[in-house]
Design a protein around this motif. Structure first.
Motif, short mmCIF file in Angstrom:
data_model
loop_
_atom_site.label_atom_id
_atom_site.label_comp_id
_atom_site.label_asym_id
_atom_site.label_seq_id
_atom_site.Cartn_x
_atom_site.Cartn_y
_atom_site.Cartn_z
N LEU A 67 10.49 5.25 -13.52
CA LEU A 67 10.14 5.22 -12.11
C LEU A 67 9.82 3.78 -11.73
N LYS A 68 10.65 3.23 -10.86
CA LYS A 68 10.44 1.87 -10.39
C LYS A 68 10.39 1.88 -8.86
N VAL A 69 9.22 1.58 -8.32
CA VAL A 69 9.05 1.47 -6.87
C VAL A 69 8.70 0.01 -6.59
N LYS A 70 9.60 -0.69 -5.94
CA LYS A 70 9.45 -2.13 -5.78
C LYS A 70 9.38 -2.53 -4.30
N VAL A 71 8.54 -3.53 -4.03
CA VAL A 71 8.46 -4.10 -2.69
C VAL A 71 9.48 -5.23 -2.59
N ARG A 72 10.33 -5.16 -1.60
CA ARG A 72 11.36 -6.17 -1.39
C ARG A 72 11.30 -6.70 0.05
N LYS A 73 11.97 -7.81 0.26
CA LYS A 73 12.05 -8.34 1.63
C LYS A 73 12.91 -7.43 2.50
N LYS A 74 13.95 -6.84 1.87
CA LYS A 74 14.84 -5.93 2.58
C LYS A 74 15.20 -4.78 1.67
N ILE A 75 15.53 -3.64 2.27
CA ILE A 75 15.91 -2.49 1.43
C ILE A 75 17.36 -2.57 1.00
N VAL A 76 18.15 -3.42 1.67
CA VAL A 76 19.50 -3.76 1.24
C VAL A 76 19.65 -5.26 1.46
N ALA A 77 20.17 -5.97 0.47
CA ALA A 77 20.32 -7.42 0.58
C ALA A 77 21.51 -7.74 1.48
N ASP A 78 21.24 -7.84 2.81
CA ASP A 78 22.34 -8.08 3.74
C ASP A 78 22.42 -9.53 4.22
N GLY A 79 21.37 -10.32 3.98
CA GLY A 79 21.40 -11.73 4.37
C GLY A 79 21.37 -11.97 5.86
N LEU A 80 21.06 -10.94 6.65
CA LEU A 80 21.10 -11.06 8.10
C LEU A 80 19.73 -11.38 8.68
N ASN A 81 19.74 -12.05 9.80
CA ASN A 81 18.52 -12.30 10.56
C ASN A 81 18.37 -11.17 11.58
N ASP A 82 17.54 -10.21 11.27
CA ASP A 82 17.42 -9.02 12.11
C ASP A 82 16.88 -9.34 13.51
N ILE A 98 12.71 2.11 3.74
CA ILE A 98 12.74 2.55 2.34
C ILE A 98 14.16 2.94 1.95
N ASN A 99 14.51 2.66 0.70
CA ASN A 99 15.82 3.01 0.14
C ASN A 99 15.57 3.54 -1.26
N GLY A 100 15.89 4.81 -1.49
CA GLY A 100 15.58 5.41 -2.77
C GLY A 100 16.74 6.14 -3.43
N GLN A 101 16.88 5.94 -4.72
CA GLN A 101 17.77 6.75 -5.57
C GLN A 101 16.90 7.26 -6.71
N LEU A 102 16.86 8.57 -6.90
CA LEU A 102 15.90 9.11 -7.86
C LEU A 102 16.32 10.46 -8.40
N TYR A 127 13.19 1.06 -3.26
CA TYR A 127 12.84 -0.21 -2.64
C TYR A 127 12.11 0.05 -1.34
N VAL A 128 11.00 -0.64 -1.16
CA VAL A 128 10.20 -0.53 0.06
C VAL A 128 10.08 -1.91 0.68
N ILE A 180 0.84 -1.20 0.00
CA ILE A 180 0.00 0.00 0.00
C ILE A 180 0.87 1.25 0.00
N PHE A 181 1.95 1.22 0.81
CA PHE A 181 2.86 2.36 0.87
C PHE A 181 3.53 2.56 -0.49
N ARG A 182 3.91 1.47 -1.13
CA ARG A 182 4.53 1.54 -2.45
C ARG A 182 3.61 2.19 -3.46
N ASP A 183 2.36 1.77 -3.48
CA ASP A 183 1.39 2.33 -4.44
C ASP A 183 1.16 3.82 -4.19
N HIS A 184 1.10 4.20 -2.93
CA HIS A 184 0.94 5.61 -2.59
C HIS A 184 2.11 6.44 -3.12
#
Length: 358
Positions: free
Chosen positions: A107-122, A64-68, A58-59, A39-43
């Motif tokens: 314009l690409k706004v994408k939903v991801r599991k993480k905003i940076v692929a760190d492979g960590l268990n938060d 969120i992580n954005g370059q634009l 990326y959301v 929903i946040f991505r669509d907004h």
């Protein structure tokens, strides 16, 4: 309602030319708990598309992580929208050192599991227990201290064209790889060394600093806002610049020049050069460093084989690619064995030994 980009890059580039407006390239990130990323991505897409924002955002549940980029004359509208969102109100925006109206063409706004692929268990550590943030002036002081180990948290192809003086530049393809390597190589210095980290805009260090504190490092620091914010402070406050070369960026500019130093070499002939390109053979598309002379000789290709394929009629090239999938070289970022001149990056042991002998 349209919730995705419908124009090709060529069509968008033509519209930018016709508009005749200067655009701003910027980036930002924020870790926050987002209940419904879709929903946040669509907004964001609906609002930013109306502002003529282009870029890669990326959301995720974690933030969120954005370059634009966006028209400069609409910056205040964009900032007002960010400020209307609680966790983005007053957020620092890293404005690019070098501007290019065509840094982004979609314009690409994408939903991801993480905003940076760190492979960590938060869930396994406190991600909010971050390292101390250092401004440019304090950062310069720290990296001259013999008790400091300065680590570049970026990948090999980023640090190859530019890095800070005396920095350790891990020879890794991904951010996740560097975490274990750094922990293992510095395990004997968890208490007696200052671990100072930096990256492009600061986002990788946010998670890495908390991770290393969790792993027992006592003195953990990170460059506030990364290389981009460091450069802004250096220019505005007349601080000594200790960054050598170019800062790699993930848009069509590929890099921003921070100093006049050229610390990299053409991967084909070895001459001093620090500009990346992609192999013109669409079946390869390898990212590598190629000087103007080699570019002319090789027709912007990374090998004789790619040069031969690229010279074929388009339909023949397309037929050769059919069913083959992407070449693994696309993801190697300069790792291909046929490139004879690849920079040897310094490891942690070399830096520690240098410090002992100085």
């Amino acid at each position: 309602m349209q919730l995705y980009n419908k124009l090709s890059s060529k069509e968008r580039a033509e519209l930018i030319d016709q508009a005749g407006k200067n655009r701003l390239t910027l980036s930002f990130y924020q870790y926050a708990k987002i209940g419904n990323p879709q929903i946040f991505r669509d907004h964001l897409f609906i609002t930013w598309d109306a502002l003529d924002v282009l870029g890669r955002i990326y959301v995720a549940h974690e933030g969120i992580n954005g370059q634009l980029s966006l028209p400069a004359d609409r910056f205040n509208e964009f900032k007002a929208h960010l400020d209307s969102i609680d966790f983005l109100n007053g957020i620092r925006l890293n404005v690019a050192v070098e501007q290019d109206n065509k840094s982004f063409l979609k314009l690409k706004v994408k939903v991801r599991k993480k905003i940076v692929a760190d492979g960590l268990n938060d869930e396994s550590f406190d991600v909010t227990n971050k390292g101390v943030h250092l401004g440019a002036e304090k950062f310069n002081e720290f990296i001259e201290d013999e008790k400091t180990v300065l680590v570049d948290m970026r990948n090999h192809y980023e640090s190859e064209i530019g890095h800070f003086k005396n920095a350790i530049t891990p020879d890794v393809d991904t951010f996740r790889e560097s975490l274990d390597i750094i922990e293992d190589d510095l395990k004997a210095h968890k208490e007696d060394k200052n671990l100072v980290m930096y990256c492009t805009g600061g986002i990788r260090c946010e998670k890495a600093s908390a991770y290393f504190k969790h792993k027992g490092f006592k003195n953990v620091y990170q460059l506030e806002g990364g290389i981009i914010e460091y450069t802004r402070q250096v220019n505005e406050k007349n601080i000594e610049n200790k960054f050598l070369g170019q800062n790699f960026v993930f848009d069509d500019r590929r890099a921003e020049r921070i100093s006049d130093d050229v610390i990299a070499n053409c991967h084909q002939c070895g001459s001093p050069f620090d500009v990346h390109t992609n192999c013109a053979n669409e079946a390869c598309h390898l990212l590598f460093i190629q000087c103007d002379s080699c570019k002319s000789e090789m027709n912007n290709c990374c090998s004789d084989n790619c040069k031969e394929i690229n010279a074929l009629p388009y339909e023949e090239q397309k037929a050769l690619r059919k069913g083959q999938g992407n070449s693994n070289d696309i993801f190697k970022k300069g790792r291909a064995d046929h490139l004879p001149h690849k920079k040897n990056l310094r490891n942690i042991y070399e830096v520690l030994n240098e410090n002992k002998t100085e």
